[in-house]
Design a protein around this motif. Structure first.
Motif, PDB file in Angstrom:
ATOM      1  N   ASP A   1      13.602   3.302   1.211  1.00 11.66           N
ATOM      2  CA  ASP A   1      14.928   3.227   0.591  1.00 11.66           C
ATOM      3  C   ASP A   1      14.959   2.176  -0.518  1.00 11.66           C
ATOM      4  N   ALA A   2      14.318   1.031  -0.246  1.00 14.26           N
ATOM      5  CA  ALA A   2      14.262  -0.037  -1.249  1.00 14.26           C
ATOM      6  C   ALA A   2      13.511   0.444  -2.492  1.00 14.26           C
ATOM      7  N   GLY A   3      12.411   1.172  -2.270  1.00 12.69           N
ATOM      8  CA  GLY A   3      11.649   1.714  -3.385  1.00 12.69           C
ATOM      9  C   GLY A   3      12.444   2.708  -4.206  1.00 12.69           C
TER      10      GLY A   3
ATOM     11  N   ARG B   1       4.629   1.070  -6.644  1.00 11.16           N
ATOM     12  CA  ARG B   1       4.683   1.639  -5.289  1.00 11.16           C
ATOM     13  C   ARG B   1       4.684   0.526  -4.251  1.00 11.16           C
ATOM     14  N   PHE B   2       5.322   0.795  -3.143  1.00 12.87           N
ATOM     15  CA  PHE B   2       5.242  -0.058  -1.960  1.00 12.87           C
ATOM     16  C   PHE B   2       4.126   0.488  -1.068  1.00 12.87           C
ATOM     17  N   VAL B   3       3.363  -0.413  -0.482  1.00 14.78           N
ATOM     18  CA  VAL B   3       2.294  -0.014   0.442  1.00 14.78           C
ATOM     19  C   VAL B   3       2.443  -0.827   1.717  1.00 14.78           C
ATOM     20  N   LEU B   4       2.460  -0.143   2.856  1.00 12.57           N
ATOM     21  CA  LEU B   4       2.598  -0.800   4.154  1.00 12.57           C
ATOM     22  C   LEU B   4       1.358  -0.475   4.985  1.00 12.57           C
ATOM     23  N   THR B   5       0.632  -1.514   5.397  1.00 12.77           N
ATOM     24  CA  THR B   5      -0.607  -1.306   6.161  1.00 12.77           C
ATOM     25  C   THR B   5      -0.671  -2.253   7.360  1.00 12.77           C
ATOM     26  N   ASP B   6      -1.395  -1.841   8.387  1.00 14.79           N
ATOM     27  CA  ASP B   6      -1.642  -2.705   9.540  1.00 14.79           C
ATOM     28  C   ASP B   6      -2.743  -3.706   9.203  1.00 14.79           C
ATOM     29  N   VAL B   7      -2.593  -4.932   9.686  1.00 16.80           N
ATOM     30  CA  VAL B   7      -3.602  -5.971   9.491  1.00 16.80           C
ATOM     31  C   VAL B   7      -3.827  -6.680  10.828  1.00 16.80           C
ATOM     32  N   PRO B   8      -4.902  -7.459  10.939  1.00 12.96           N
ATOM     33  CA  PRO B   8      -5.157  -8.172  12.199  1.00 12.96           C
ATOM     34  C   PRO B   8      -3.980  -9.040  12.622  1.00 12.96           C
TER      35      PRO B   8
END
Length: 513
Positions: free
Chosen positions: A312-314, A329-336
């Motif tokens: 929505d923000a994007g 672009r927004f990118v959402l990723t899993d990290v340790p």
């Protein structure tokens, strides 16, 4: 009849001879222009081999000193690593007055996403495309700001153009603080009436005035604690245009730091609990941030909700910046998993600071259409276990407006509990309507190009302001070849503009009185 034929034949020979002479002259001109382009590009490649980010100019300064001495000049190097050397007039031009040629040796080092680049160690990989007529770098900023100007000065000093006595001054730290110019000895500017700065970015214009600038640095400590959430993610905003916070602040581009902060605020205000591990945005106070990332800790069950809020923000940003920022672009990723996160209070203070800071164009000039009068850029914001650091760059051609913005930022930082430091970044360079150098430049450009040169003032700082302060009698202008997207991995120097600037510079140097 024979007489008529002879007249026609003679006329034909005269015309074709004349045409041959014109074509030959044009060919010679084009060959000389190409030679100048090649030699300037060679100088650019030399500079590209020496790391030269702002505040780390010792290597490039030593290189330029050695280069000058190899040409037979006695170079001086001061405590700021500025260098100066005098160049004798070319034969027949000894009676001309001395002129300062000036540029800066540092550059803004920026790498594209995914490009491994250490600005303190790695050379710039220069890419020449003759078909496109461009010079760029492979994955990083090119450093044509002001490597192009320095390269032109180097070639002029080698006697490739006719000129009177020259004084070459190449300064440090122009891009982030102007400490080189601020520390310059007034003696280097004494007994000289004219100064040509080679740090402009458009070949069809002459720059005659720039704005003053100040930077506000905010720092703070943070409290770390064990996070409650069970899922750690990285939220990134990528592929914003970024750019120069003076020259391109009027383009309405999105500041990545501000966009990320308001996205975090949106997440919080939607009721999704998150903890902030770190925030990393921006590379320089005078560069509009193009990529930012934040590490968050959330509850696993909230991940889908987070994704929706970010989308929505994007979408909202795309509507706001339609036609300006179409590729971000927004990118959402899993990290340790993170072992620590900042306290809720420190998180909210950081969001408050970024959300309420004055950013972008503040006022427009009433006297010159299209000229920004005052602005501010939040260029750096970094927060992690080691603390917080933020840097803004405030510019204005009106002193009172500059003070107003700076004071508002100081008050906001105090409200958030941060310590502050105000750093002068540029002196004002007021327009001189009686400039002899400007009048000469206008005549020279029209003679060479059969059109009027644009006389401009810009919403950015140049060392000309400090030079004028150190020597109020100095007559200054700034010229240069065509550059685009400086301070970014897309930075481009247009090759055909090099001889245009070169020829203008030579004409000025030969006509100056």
């Amino acid at each position: 009849m024979k007489k008529c034929l002879w007249i026609l034949f003679a006329t034909f020979m005269l015309l074709t001879g004349s045409l041959y002479g014109v074509c030959s002259a044009a060919s010679d001109t084009n060959a000389r222009d190409q030679e100048i382009i090649n030699k300037i590009v060679d100088n650019m490649k030399l500079l590209a081999q020496v790391p030269r980010p702002s505040h780390h100019e010792k290597l490039i300064s030593d290189f330029l000193v050695k280069w000058a001495e190899q040409q037979g000049f006695q170079a001086q190097q001061d405590k700021q690593n500025n260098i100066m050397f005098n160049v004798p007039a070319t034969p027949g031009c000894e009676a001309l007055p001395p002129v300062i040629l000036q540029g800066h040796m540092d550059m803004v080092c920026v790498a594209a996403e995914g490009v491994k680049f250490d600005p303190l160690k790695d050379p710039i990989k220069v890419v020449r495309d003759d078909k496109a007529g461009t010079l760029t770098a492979d994955g990083t900023s090119l450093g044509a700001d002001d490597g192009a100007g320095v390269s032109i000065i180097m070639l002029a000093a080698k006697g490739e153009m006719k000129h009177g006595p020259l004084r070459v001054i190449i300064t440090t730290d122009e891009e982030d603080g102007m400490e080189g110019a601020f520390g310059l000895s007034p003696a280097w500017l004494a007994d000289v009436r004219y100064c040509i700065n080679l740090d402009n970015e458009e070949s069809n214009q002459v720059l005659v005035s720039t704005a003053a600038g100040d930077s506000v640095k905010a720092t703070g400590t943070v409290t770390m604690q064990k996070p409650v959430g069970d899922t750690t993610v990285k939220l990134e905003i990528k592929d914003l245009k970024g750019g120069h916070s003076g020259i391109e602040i009027d383009k309405g581009r999105c500041n990545g730091i501000i966009a990320m902060a308001r996205t975090l605020k949106r997440i919080r205000d939607k009721g999704l609990e998150f903890e902030l591990v770190s925030f990393d945005g921006g590379v320089a106070s005078n560069a509009i941030p193009s990529k930012v990332n934040a590490i968050l800790v959330i509850k696993g069950k909230d991940k889908a909700m987070l994704q929706t809020i970010v989308e929505d923000a994007g979408n909202e940003l795309r509507k706001k910046y339609a036609g300006i920022e179409d590729n971000f672009r927004f990118v959402l990723t899993d990290v340790p998993a993170a072992e620590q996160a900042v306290s809720k209070q420190d998180r909210d203070r950081a969001i408050l600071f970024m959300d309420q800071i004055v950013d972008g164009v503040n006022t427009w000039s009433k006297d010159m259409k299209g000229l920004v009068e005052s602005s501010s850029n939040l260029g750096i914001f970094k927060l992690d276990k080691d603390g917080l650091t933020a840097r803004t760059y405030v510019r204005s051609s009106v002193g009172k407006l500059e003070e107003k913005i700076v004071n508002s930022q100081l008050a906001l930082a105090k409200k958030c509990g941060y310590k502050t430091e105000r750093i002068k970044m540029a002196d004002p360079w007021p327009y001189n309507p009686n400039s002899k150098l400007l009048a000469l430049t206008k005549e020279a450009y029209k003679k060479l190009n059969r059109e009027e040169i644009k006389v401009v003032a810009v919403h950015a700082g140049l060392e000309c302001g400090t030079f004028a302060k150190l020597n109020p009698e100095l007559d200054l202008i700034s010229i240069g070849p065509d550059l685009k997207d400086v301070h970014s991995p897309k930075e481009t120097l247009y090759l055909n503009s090099i001889p245009k600037t070169w020829n203008l510079l030579q004409e000025i140097l030969l006509q100056v009185k």
